[in-house]
Design a protein around this motif. Structure first.
Motif, PDB file in Angstrom:
ATOM      1  N   VAL A  35       0.826  -1.208   0.000  1.00 53.05           N
ATOM      2  CA  VAL A  35       0.000   0.000   0.000  1.00 53.05           C
ATOM      3  C   VAL A  35       0.863   1.262   0.000  1.00 53.05           C
ATOM      4  O   VAL A  35       0.893   2.003  -0.980  1.00 53.05           O
ATOM      5  N   ILE A  36       1.609   1.511   1.097  1.00 55.23           N
ATOM      6  CA  ILE A  36       2.338   2.780   1.191  1.00 55.23           C
ATOM      7  C   ILE A  36       3.499   2.851   0.197  1.00 55.23           C
ATOM      8  O   ILE A  36       3.941   3.948  -0.161  1.00 55.23           O
ATOM      9  N   ASP A  37       4.004   1.707  -0.263  1.00 56.25           N
ATOM     10  CA  ASP A  37       5.091   1.691  -1.241  1.00 56.25           C
ATOM     11  C   ASP A  37       4.633   1.142  -2.589  1.00 56.25           C
ATOM     12  O   ASP A  37       5.465   0.918  -3.473  1.00 56.25           O
ATOM     13  N   ASP A  38       3.339   0.919  -2.759  1.00 55.62           N
ATOM     14  CA  ASP A  38       2.799   0.472  -4.042  1.00 55.62           C
ATOM     15  C   ASP A  38       2.435   1.679  -4.893  1.00 55.62           C
ATOM     16  O   ASP A  38       2.004   2.719  -4.373  1.00 55.62           O
ATOM     17  N   PHE A  39       2.577   1.541  -6.206  1.00 52.40           N
ATOM     18  CA  PHE A  39       2.178   2.631  -7.102  1.00 52.40           C
ATOM     19  C   PHE A  39       0.659   2.749  -7.129  1.00 52.40           C
ATOM     20  O   PHE A  39       0.106   3.837  -7.007  1.00 52.40           O
ATOM     21  N   TYR A  40      -0.011   1.613  -7.282  1.00 54.21           N
ATOM     22  CA  TYR A  40      -1.474   1.598  -7.307  1.00 54.21           C
ATOM     23  C   TYR A  40      -1.984   1.227  -5.914  1.00 54.21           C
ATOM     24  O   TYR A  40      -2.199   0.052  -5.604  1.00 54.21           O
ATOM     25  N   GLU A  41      -2.182   2.229  -5.072  1.00 56.07           N
ATOM     26  CA  GLU A  41      -2.596   1.975  -3.690  1.00 56.07           C
ATOM     27  C   GLU A  41      -3.988   1.352  -3.618  1.00 56.07           C
ATOM     28  O   GLU A  41      -4.212   0.397  -2.874  1.00 56.07           O
ATOM     29  N   SER A  42      -4.927   1.897  -4.381  1.00 57.72           N
ATOM     30  CA  SER A  42      -6.302   1.398  -4.315  1.00 57.72           C
ATOM     31  C   SER A  42      -6.376  -0.065  -4.743  1.00 57.72           C
ATOM     32  O   SER A  42      -7.118  -0.858  -4.157  1.00 57.72           O
ATOM     33  N   LYS A  43      -5.585  -0.431  -5.746  1.00 53.74           N
ATOM     34  CA  LYS A  43      -5.564  -1.822  -6.199  1.00 53.74           C
ATOM     35  C   LYS A  43      -5.009  -2.728  -5.108  1.00 53.74           C
ATOM     36  O   LYS A  43      -5.518  -3.835  -4.882  1.00 53.74           O
ATOM     37  N   ALA A  44      -3.963  -2.264  -4.416  1.00 54.42           N
ATOM     38  CA  ALA A  44      -3.376  -3.059  -3.337  1.00 54.42           C
ATOM     39  C   ALA A  44      -4.380  -3.266  -2.205  1.00 54.42           C
ATOM     40  O   ALA A  44      -4.483  -4.359  -1.636  1.00 54.42           O
ATOM     41  N   ILE A  45      -5.137  -2.225  -1.894  1.00 58.81           N
ATOM     42  CA  ILE A  45      -6.138  -2.332  -0.825  1.00 58.81           C
ATOM     43  C   ILE A  45      -7.240  -3.299  -1.229  1.00 58.81           C
ATOM     44  O   ILE A  45      -7.717  -4.105  -0.423  1.00 58.81           O
ATOM     45  N   GLU A  46      -7.638  -3.250  -2.502  1.00 65.64           N
ATOM     46  CA  GLU A  46      -8.661  -4.175  -2.995  1.00 65.64           C
ATOM     47  C   GLU A  46      -8.194  -5.626  -2.897  1.00 65.64           C
ATOM     48  O   GLU A  46      -9.004  -6.539  -2.717  1.00 65.64           O
ATOM     49  N   GLU A  47      -6.881  -5.830  -3.027  1.00 67.83           N
ATOM     50  CA  GLU A  47      -6.325  -7.179  -2.924  1.00 67.83           C
ATOM     51  C   GLU A  47      -6.216  -7.649  -1.475  1.00 67.83           C
ATOM     52  O   GLU A  47      -5.810  -8.783  -1.216  1.00 67.83           O
ATOM     53  N   GLY A  48      -6.560  -6.763  -0.533  1.00 67.12           N
ATOM     54  CA  GLY A  48      -6.510  -7.126   0.875  1.00 67.12           C
ATOM     55  C   GLY A  48      -5.188  -6.824   1.549  1.00 67.12           C
ATOM     56  O   GLY A  48      -4.951  -7.256   2.681  1.00 67.12           O
ATOM     57  N   ALA A  49      -4.309  -6.081   0.863  1.00 67.65           N
ATOM     58  CA  ALA A  49      -3.007  -5.749   1.441  1.00 67.65           C
ATOM     59  C   ALA A  49      -3.154  -4.716   2.547  1.00 67.65           C
ATOM     60  O   ALA A  49      -4.065  -3.885   2.532  1.00 67.65           O
ATOM     61  N   LYS A  50      -2.227  -4.773   3.498  1.00 64.91           N
ATOM     62  CA  LYS A  50      -2.210  -3.828   4.612  1.00 64.91           C
ATOM     63  C   LYS A  50      -0.849  -3.142   4.669  1.00 64.91           C
ATOM     64  O   LYS A  50       0.165  -3.739   4.303  1.00 64.91           O
ATOM     65  N   PRO A  51      -0.807  -1.894   5.137  1.00 64.57           N
ATOM     66  CA  PRO A  51       0.461  -1.146   5.173  1.00 64.57           C
ATOM     67  C   PRO A  51       1.562  -1.822   5.981  1.00 64.57           C
ATOM     68  O   PRO A  51       2.744  -1.587   5.725  1.00 64.57           O
ATOM     69  N   GLU A  52       1.186  -2.647   6.942  1.00 61.65           N
ATOM     70  CA  GLU A  52       2.214  -3.308   7.752  1.00 61.65           C
ATOM     71  C   GLU A  52       2.785  -4.555   7.076  1.00 61.65           C
ATOM     72  O   GLU A  52       3.747  -5.157   7.574  1.00 61.65           O
ATOM     73  N   ASP A  53       2.222  -4.948   5.942  1.00 59.98           N
ATOM     74  CA  ASP A  53       2.688  -6.146   5.245  1.00 59.98           C
ATOM     75  C   ASP A  53       3.947  -5.849   4.442  1.00 59.98           C
ATOM     76  O   ASP A  53       3.972  -4.914   3.629  1.00 59.98           O
ATOM     77  N   LEU A  54       4.986  -6.652   4.650  1.00 62.72           N
ATOM     78  CA  LEU A  54       6.176  -6.544   3.813  1.00 62.72           C
ATOM     79  C   LEU A  54       5.886  -7.171   2.452  1.00 62.72           C
ATOM     80  O   LEU A  54       5.331  -8.265   2.370  1.00 62.72           O
ATOM     81  N   ALA A  55       6.269  -6.480   1.393  1.00 59.68           N
ATOM     82  CA  ALA A  55       6.006  -6.995   0.047  1.00 59.68           C
ATOM     83  C   ALA A  55       6.876  -8.203  -0.270  1.00 59.68           C
ATOM     84  O   ALA A  55       6.453  -9.113  -0.975  1.00 59.68           O
ATOM     85  N   SER A  56       8.112  -8.206   0.236  1.00 63.76           N
ATOM     86  CA  SER A  56       9.045  -9.316  -0.010  1.00 63.76           C
ATOM     87  C   SER A  56       9.663  -9.744   1.316  1.00 63.76           C
ATOM     88  O   SER A  56      10.825  -9.427   1.603  1.00 63.76           O
ATOM     89  N   PRO A  57       8.905 -10.459   2.139  1.00 64.99           N
ATOM     90  CA  PRO A  57       9.415 -10.835   3.466  1.00 64.99           C
ATOM     91  C   PRO A  57      10.641 -11.730   3.420  1.00 64.99           C
ATOM     92  O   PRO A  57      11.395 -11.809   4.390  1.00 64.99           O
ATOM     93  N   GLU A  58      10.860 -12.407   2.274  1.00 65.18           N
ATOM     94  CA  GLU A  58      12.019 -13.296   2.167  1.00 65.18           C
ATOM     95  C   GLU A  58      13.305 -12.534   1.863  1.00 65.18           C
ATOM     96  O   GLU A  58      14.404 -13.089   1.951  1.00 65.18           O
ATOM     97  N   ASP A  59      13.198 -11.264   1.504  1.00 61.44           N
ATOM     98  CA  ASP A  59      14.376 -10.483   1.146  1.00 61.44           C
ATOM     99  C   ASP A  59      15.232 -10.214   2.379  1.00 61.44           C
ATOM    100  O   ASP A  59      14.711  -9.928   3.465  1.00 61.44           O
TER     101      ASP A  59
END
Length: 262
Positions: free
Chosen positions: A134-158
């Motif tokens: 969300v906060i680091d996504d280009f398309y915030e609204s799309k990320a929210i629709e996908e159920g993403a939350k700002p506290e979620d790491l996009a690449s937790p394995e990195d």
């Protein structure tokens, strides 16, 4: 490179080496038109400018591909049609070699790049160091629709650096040993994963055995095809003991015709 078609069968408009797509106002606050990130964000891959193409930032297409988890840039562009592949001219390749962005051995290869801005637009937080959904996504609204939350790491394995050390962007560079990345977090291709990444536990019975054997053969063929394409893109395979580069036999002439000149 041919411009892809939209859902109506018409070619997308091309501007500044990327497709013109619907923009997100909040996304525009995170990156400028040249691909420079704002708000202290940084790319997980190397970026650079190209002589004659202004101040726009580019990436070698193999590097964001490996960062996201693809084995090679062929699958990267096949899966993500909204990324526009740019083939460098010889003078552009030589300039990158002079600036130590590519090794001299790449001068005879076909090199493709992609704009950093379009990569961020496509992958959002996944291409950002320590990126959060969300906060680091280009398309915030799309990320929210996908159920993403700002506290979620996009690449937790990195693996993020400790104690203020710089992020290792070279881990996705081919001549710095990026081949080991191919076998980590490979994305699903054609709806099936690489068997070397995750093997499904299936109990064979008289109903499913033929289907499972067919699926296994199909996955193996898919892996072979991707590997062969990678070898072609990289210009061959270097033999570690002799330093010789071996290329597929089917890329070489099989006969020649000689003619004596009196």
């Amino acid at each position: 490179t041919p411009v892809p078609l939209d859902e109506n069968g018409k070619p997308y408009t091309l501007k500044n080496d990327e497709l013109v797509l619907e923009e997100d106002p909040k996304g525009l606050e995170k990156v400028d038109e040249n691909g420079n990130l704002k708000g202290g964000r940084d790319y997980r891959c190397r970026t650079f400018t190209i002589t004659g193409r202004g101040d726009r930032l580019y990436m070698l297409s193999t590097e964001p591909a490996r960062c996201i988890g693809f084995r090679d840039s062929y699958l990267f562009f096949q899966k993500h049609k909204l990324l526009y592949k740019i083939i460098l001219r010889d003078e552009e390749k030589f300039d990158l070699i002079e600036r130590d962005i590519m090794p001299h051995s790449y001068k005879g290869r076909t090199i493709s790049v992609v704009t950093a801005r379009s990569v961020f637009r496509e992958f959002g937080a996944k291409i950002i160091i320590g990126g959060h959904r969300v906060i680091d996504d280009f398309y915030e609204s799309k990320a929210i629709e996908e159920g993403a939350k700002p506290e979620d790491l996009a690449s937790p394995e990195d693996v993020l650096p400790m104690n203020g050390e710089p992020y290792n962007k070279n881990q996705y560079v081919a001549w710095h040993g990026a081949s080991q990345v191919y076998h980590q977090n490979a994305p699903m291709v054609g709806g099936r994963g690489d068997l070397s990444i995750k093997r499904r536990k299936v109990i064979l019975n008289e109903t499913n055995w033929l289907f499972e054997h067919a699926m296994s053969a199909s996955n193996f063929n898919e892996m072979l095809t991707a590997t062969r394409r990678h070898v072609l893109e990289e210009g061959g395979v270097e033999e570690a003991h002799t330093g010789l580069t071996f290329v597929p036999a089917n890329t070489q002439p099989r006969r020649f015709k000689g003619e004596l000149v009196p």
